[in-house]
Scaffold this motif. Structure first.
Motif, mmCIF file in Angstrom:
data_model
loop_
_atom_site.group_PDB
_atom_site.id
_atom_site.type_symbol
_atom_site.label_atom_id
_atom_site.label_comp_id
_atom_site.label_asym_id
_atom_site.label_seq_id
_atom_site.Cartn_x
_atom_site.Cartn_y
_atom_site.Cartn_z
ATOM 1 N N MET A 132 0.834 -1.193 0.000
ATOM 2 C CA MET A 132 0.000 0.000 0.000
ATOM 3 C C MET A 132 0.879 1.257 0.000
ATOM 4 N N ASN A 133 2.050 1.206 0.645
ATOM 5 C CA ASN A 133 2.960 2.344 0.618
ATOM 6 C C ASN A 133 3.480 2.597 -0.796
ATOM 7 N N GLN A 134 3.787 1.543 -1.536
ATOM 8 C CA GLN A 134 4.238 1.711 -2.919
ATOM 9 C C GLN A 134 3.145 2.352 -3.765
ATOM 10 N N VAL A 135 1.915 1.895 -3.585
ATOM 11 C CA VAL A 135 0.803 2.449 -4.361
ATOM 12 C C VAL A 135 0.640 3.938 -4.051
ATOM 13 N N GLY A 136 0.690 4.301 -2.787
ATOM 14 C CA GLY A 136 0.568 5.704 -2.419
ATOM 15 C C GLY A 136 1.676 6.558 -3.010
ATOM 16 N N ASN A 137 2.902 6.054 -2.984
ATOM 17 C CA ASN A 137 4.026 6.795 -3.550
ATOM 18 C C ASN A 137 3.932 6.907 -5.062
ATOM 19 N N ILE A 138 3.531 5.836 -5.722
ATOM 20 C CA ILE A 138 3.364 5.862 -7.176
ATOM 21 C C ILE A 138 2.342 6.927 -7.563
ATOM 22 N N MET A 139 1.221 6.929 -6.867
ATOM 23 C CA MET A 139 0.146 7.835 -7.233
ATOM 24 C C MET A 139 0.485 9.293 -6.923
ATOM 25 N N SER A 140 1.154 9.537 -5.821
ATOM 26 C CA SER A 140 1.398 10.922 -5.424
ATOM 27 C C SER A 140 2.589 11.550 -6.130
ATOM 28 N N LYS A 141 3.559 10.752 -6.542
ATOM 29 C CA LYS A 141 4.791 11.316 -7.091
ATOM 30 C C LYS A 141 4.868 11.295 -8.610
ATOM 31 N N ASP A 142 3.905 10.682 -9.263
ATOM 32 C CA ASP A 142 3.880 10.655 -10.716
ATOM 33 C C ASP A 142 2.942 11.756 -11.206
ATOM 34 N N SER A 143 3.438 12.642 -12.034
ATOM 35 C CA SER A 143 2.645 13.785 -12.488
ATOM 36 C C SER A 143 1.509 13.396 -13.432
ATOM 37 N N ARG A 144 1.489 12.167 -13.918
ATOM 38 C CA ARG A 144 0.407 11.730 -14.805
ATOM 39 C C ARG A 144 -0.891 11.491 -14.048
ATOM 40 N N PHE A 145 -0.802 11.328 -12.723
ATOM 41 C CA PHE A 145 -1.967 11.032 -11.895
ATOM 42 C C PHE A 145 -2.273 12.220 -10.996
ATOM 43 N N SER A 146 -3.548 12.459 -10.756
ATOM 44 C CA SER A 146 -3.937 13.532 -9.851
ATOM 45 C C SER A 146 -5.044 13.040 -8.922
ATOM 46 N N LYS A 147 -5.064 13.616 -7.734
ATOM 47 C CA LYS A 147 -6.072 13.263 -6.745
ATOM 48 C C LYS A 147 -7.370 13.977 -7.111
ATOM 49 N N VAL A 148 -8.432 13.203 -7.258
ATOM 50 C CA VAL A 148 -9.722 13.750 -7.654
ATOM 51 C C VAL A 148 -10.566 14.074 -6.423
ATOM 52 N N GLY A 149 -10.437 13.273 -5.389
ATOM 53 C CA GLY A 149 -11.236 13.484 -4.183
ATOM 54 C C GLY A 149 -10.972 12.388 -3.172
ATOM 55 N N ARG A 150 -11.890 12.263 -2.236
ATOM 56 C CA ARG A 150 -11.812 11.219 -1.212
ATOM 57 C C ARG A 150 -13.154 10.542 -1.080
ATOM 58 N N VAL A 151 -13.125 9.307 -0.637
ATOM 59 C CA VAL A 151 -14.357 8.572 -0.393
ATOM 60 C C VAL A 151 -14.184 7.812 0.925
ATOM 61 N N ARG A 152 -15.225 7.810 1.715
ATOM 62 C CA ARG A 152 -15.195 7.093 2.984
ATOM 63 C C ARG A 152 -16.127 5.906 2.853
ATOM 64 N N GLY A 153 -15.614 4.741 3.176
ATOM 65 C CA GLY A 153 -16.428 3.547 3.049
ATOM 66 C C GLY A 153 -15.761 2.346 3.681
ATOM 67 N N PRO A 154 -16.476 1.237 3.687
ATOM 68 C CA PRO A 154 -15.908 0.014 4.283
ATOM 69 C C PRO A 154 -14.925 -0.664 3.326
ATOM 70 N N PHE A 155 -13.680 -0.727 3.742
ATOM 71 C CA PHE A 155 -12.631 -1.410 2.998
ATOM 72 C C PHE A 155 -11.914 -2.339 3.959
ATOM 73 N N ARG A 156 -11.804 -3.603 3.593
ATOM 74 C CA ARG A 156 -11.079 -4.579 4.395
ATOM 75 C C ARG A 156 -11.671 -4.758 5.797
ATOM 76 N N GLY A 157 -12.993 -4.631 5.908
ATOM 77 C CA GLY A 157 -13.648 -4.893 7.181
ATOM 78 C C GLY A 157 -13.735 -3.712 8.119
ATOM 79 N N SER A 158 -13.153 -2.585 7.782
ATOM 80 C CA SER A 158 -13.236 -1.382 8.602
ATOM 81 C C SER A 158 -13.592 -0.199 7.712
ATOM 82 N N VAL A 159 -13.950 0.901 8.328
ATOM 83 C CA VAL A 159 -14.317 2.091 7.574
ATOM 84 C C VAL A 159 -13.088 2.989 7.470
#
Length: 85
Positions: A40-67
């Motif tokens: 998950m740390n690699q995914v976060g770094n890939i997404m945040s440090k590559d200029s081809r990707f941008s953060k669109v928003g946030r979503v709150r929901g149940p993932f992996r048994g927790s919110v």
């Protein structure tokens, strides 16, 4: 960037197909696609440090048994296509 080139290209193809995806969906896609997967740390770094990707928003929901609140990612609008001549 060379260590994560295949992961970045797989994420790029996923976002071109789906337009947006949250961090958990990207994580699951990479771990289903590649035998060695990604953390998950690699995914976060890939997404945040590559200029081809941008953060669109946030979503709150149940993932992996927790919110959790996770980021939603999309392709950057300022991406210039590669032209090969």
């Amino acid at each position: 960037m060379s260590r994560t080139r295949r992961l970045r290209e797989a994420v790029l193809l996923l976002l071109e197909e789906k337009e947006t995806a949250n961090t958990v969906e990207i994580f699951d896609h990479l771990n289903d696609r590649f035998r060695w997967g990604a953390t998950m740390n690699q995914v976060g770094n890939i997404m945040s440090k590559d200029s081809r990707f941008s953060k669109v928003g946030r979503v709150r929901g149940p993932f992996r048994g927790s919110v959790y609140t996770v980021c939603v990612w999309g392709l950057s609008s300022n991406e210039t296509p590669l032209v090969v001549s």
